[in-house]
Design a protein around this motif. Sequence first.
Motif, mmCIF file in Angstrom:
data_model
loop_
_atom_site.group_PDB
_atom_site.id
_atom_site.type_symbol
_atom_site.label_atom_id
_atom_site.label_comp_id
_atom_site.label_asym_id
_atom_site.label_seq_id
_atom_site.Cartn_x
_atom_site.Cartn_y
_atom_site.Cartn_z
ATOM 1 N N HIS A 11 0.835 -1.208 0.000
ATOM 2 C CA HIS A 11 0.000 0.000 0.000
ATOM 3 C C HIS A 11 0.871 1.261 0.000
ATOM 4 O O HIS A 11 0.575 2.235 -0.708
ATOM 5 C CB HIS A 11 -0.917 0.005 1.217
ATOM 6 N N LEU A 12 1.933 1.255 0.826
ATOM 7 C CA LEU A 12 2.806 2.422 0.895
ATOM 8 C C LEU A 12 3.505 2.678 -0.430
ATOM 9 O O LEU A 12 3.604 3.829 -0.892
ATOM 10 C CB LEU A 12 3.846 2.237 2.012
ATOM 11 N N ARG A 13 4.023 1.624 -1.065
ATOM 12 C CA ARG A 13 4.691 1.786 -2.361
ATOM 13 C C ARG A 13 3.720 2.299 -3.416
ATOM 14 O O ARG A 13 4.073 3.137 -4.246
ATOM 15 C CB ARG A 13 5.295 0.443 -2.803
ATOM 16 N N ARG A 14 2.498 1.804 -3.365
ATOM 17 C CA ARG A 14 1.492 2.263 -4.325
ATOM 18 C C ARG A 14 1.143 3.729 -4.089
ATOM 19 O O ARG A 14 0.941 4.487 -5.042
ATOM 20 C CB ARG A 14 0.243 1.382 -4.196
ATOM 21 N N TYR A 15 1.103 4.124 -2.833
ATOM 22 C CA TYR A 15 0.762 5.508 -2.503
ATOM 23 C C TYR A 15 1.885 6.474 -2.887
ATOM 24 O O TYR A 15 1.642 7.539 -3.467
ATOM 25 C CB TYR A 15 0.469 5.614 -1.004
ATOM 26 N N ASP A 16 3.122 6.113 -2.570
ATOM 27 C CA ASP A 16 4.266 6.980 -2.848
ATOM 28 C C ASP A 16 5.525 6.107 -2.913
ATOM 29 O O ASP A 16 5.998 5.617 -1.885
ATOM 30 C CB ASP A 16 4.402 8.049 -1.766
ATOM 31 N N ALA A 17 6.048 5.951 -4.116
ATOM 32 C CA ALA A 17 7.198 5.060 -4.308
ATOM 33 C C ALA A 17 8.448 5.566 -3.600
ATOM 34 O O ALA A 17 9.399 4.798 -3.392
ATOM 35 C CB ALA A 17 7.488 4.896 -5.803
ATOM 36 N N SER B 110 -7.538 -1.661 3.936
ATOM 37 C CA SER B 110 -7.643 -1.428 2.498
ATOM 38 C C SER B 110 -6.697 -0.309 2.077
ATOM 39 O O SER B 110 -6.276 0.520 2.891
ATOM 40 C CB SER B 110 -9.076 -1.046 2.122
ATOM 41 N N TYR B 111 -6.390 -0.282 0.799
ATOM 42 C CA TYR B 111 -5.534 0.786 0.263
ATOM 43 C C TYR B 111 -6.189 2.152 0.485
ATOM 44 O O TYR B 111 -5.522 3.117 0.872
ATOM 45 C CB TYR B 111 -5.281 0.552 -1.221
ATOM 46 N N GLN B 112 -7.492 2.238 0.258
ATOM 47 C CA GLN B 112 -8.176 3.528 0.395
ATOM 48 C C GLN B 112 -8.102 4.052 1.824
ATOM 49 O O GLN B 112 -7.897 5.251 2.051
ATOM 50 C CB GLN B 112 -9.642 3.398 -0.043
ATOM 51 N N MET C 130 -2.889 8.716 5.355
ATOM 52 C CA MET C 130 -1.708 9.449 4.909
ATOM 53 C C MET C 130 -2.055 10.891 4.558
ATOM 54 O O MET C 130 -1.290 11.829 4.848
ATOM 55 C CB MET C 130 -1.081 8.745 3.703
ATOM 56 N N GLN C 131 -3.204 11.095 3.964
ATOM 57 C CA GLN C 131 -3.647 12.454 3.664
ATOM 58 C C GLN C 131 -3.909 13.235 4.948
ATOM 59 O O GLN C 131 -3.638 14.439 5.035
ATOM 60 C CB GLN C 131 -4.896 12.410 2.787
ATOM 61 N N LYS C 132 -4.426 12.545 5.930
ATOM 62 C CA LYS C 132 -4.657 13.176 7.228
ATOM 63 C C LYS C 132 -3.331 13.617 7.851
ATOM 64 O O LYS C 132 -3.219 14.700 8.422
ATOM 65 C CB LYS C 132 -5.379 12.193 8.149
ATOM 66 N N LEU C 133 -2.304 12.762 7.718
ATOM 67 C CA LEU C 133 -0.975 13.115 8.225
ATOM 68 C C LEU C 133 -0.450 14.369 7.543
ATOM 69 O O LEU C 133 0.109 15.255 8.200
ATOM 70 C CB LEU C 133 -0.011 11.948 7.999
ATOM 71 N N ARG C 134 -0.631 14.483 6.237
ATOM 72 C CA ARG C 134 -0.183 15.678 5.521
ATOM 73 C C ARG C 134 -0.896 16.924 6.016
ATOM 74 O O ARG C 134 -0.291 17.998 6.157
ATOM 75 C CB ARG C 134 -0.407 15.496 4.017
#
Length: 254
Positions: free
Chosen positions: A19-25, A103-105, A111-115
């Motif tokens: 999931h992490l790699r898919r979100y941001d390599a 899930s990926y979503q 992750m968006q919340k962290l940003r």
Amino acid sequence: MRVLILEDESLAAERLQDHLRRYDASIQVEQVLDTVEEGVQWLRSNPSPDLMLMDIHLADGLSFSIFTQTFVNSPIIFTTAYDQYALQAFKVNSIDYLLKPISYQHLVEAMQKLRRIKAEPPMISPQIIQQLINLIQKQRPNYKSRFLVKFGDRLQYKTVEDVSYFYADGKVVYLVSNENKRFIVDYTLEELENLLDPTLFHRINRKVIVHLQAVKDMRLYPNSRLSLSLRPSMDTEVVVSRDKVPAFKAWLDQ
């Protein structure tokens, strides 16, 4: 971003990394650890990661004990199959609390919340707490409160307070009551694991799920296992499987 993963299930750890790699390599997973002890040693020996993905039930106990043994300065996304630790998670750097299977979503939303937190730290904290509360309320399972059971040619119902344990004999699953009466139930042990409140019931091996109040005594058993005395007692010896001992101890120590 440097990420530390604490997860004792290899498949769950691989899923998180995918999931992490898919979100941001560009995300760098520093290490995957599966015990409290390893987590404490890593945090004492390395700079704080930008994010920690932390399972609550690790191989040697609850991950919350890490916070009592070393300083943790990283935001944390908790990943767990249990929802009863949400309030405790609020007290220790939690930005989100994801229920397995993740899930990926759901990871993307965390992750968006962290940003957003990094962009607006003064404004986000109360909102995050309320969002977590809302999330837990929506996802909290409706655990069974009673069971329809067979008694000869009659049917009865038993509340969970009446239950000492469930056990499987071949393909038949029995409910054993506090009065030491045995009833057939139309569920498998796998189904019961999802239907029962995990704060009250725990599966100790392939054949038995026990209620907390049924555990009378415990003693050490060969090959790092535990032998239990239950109330009412079973006709056969009740042994906690080696791979289930850490989770069983953590369940008792909540």
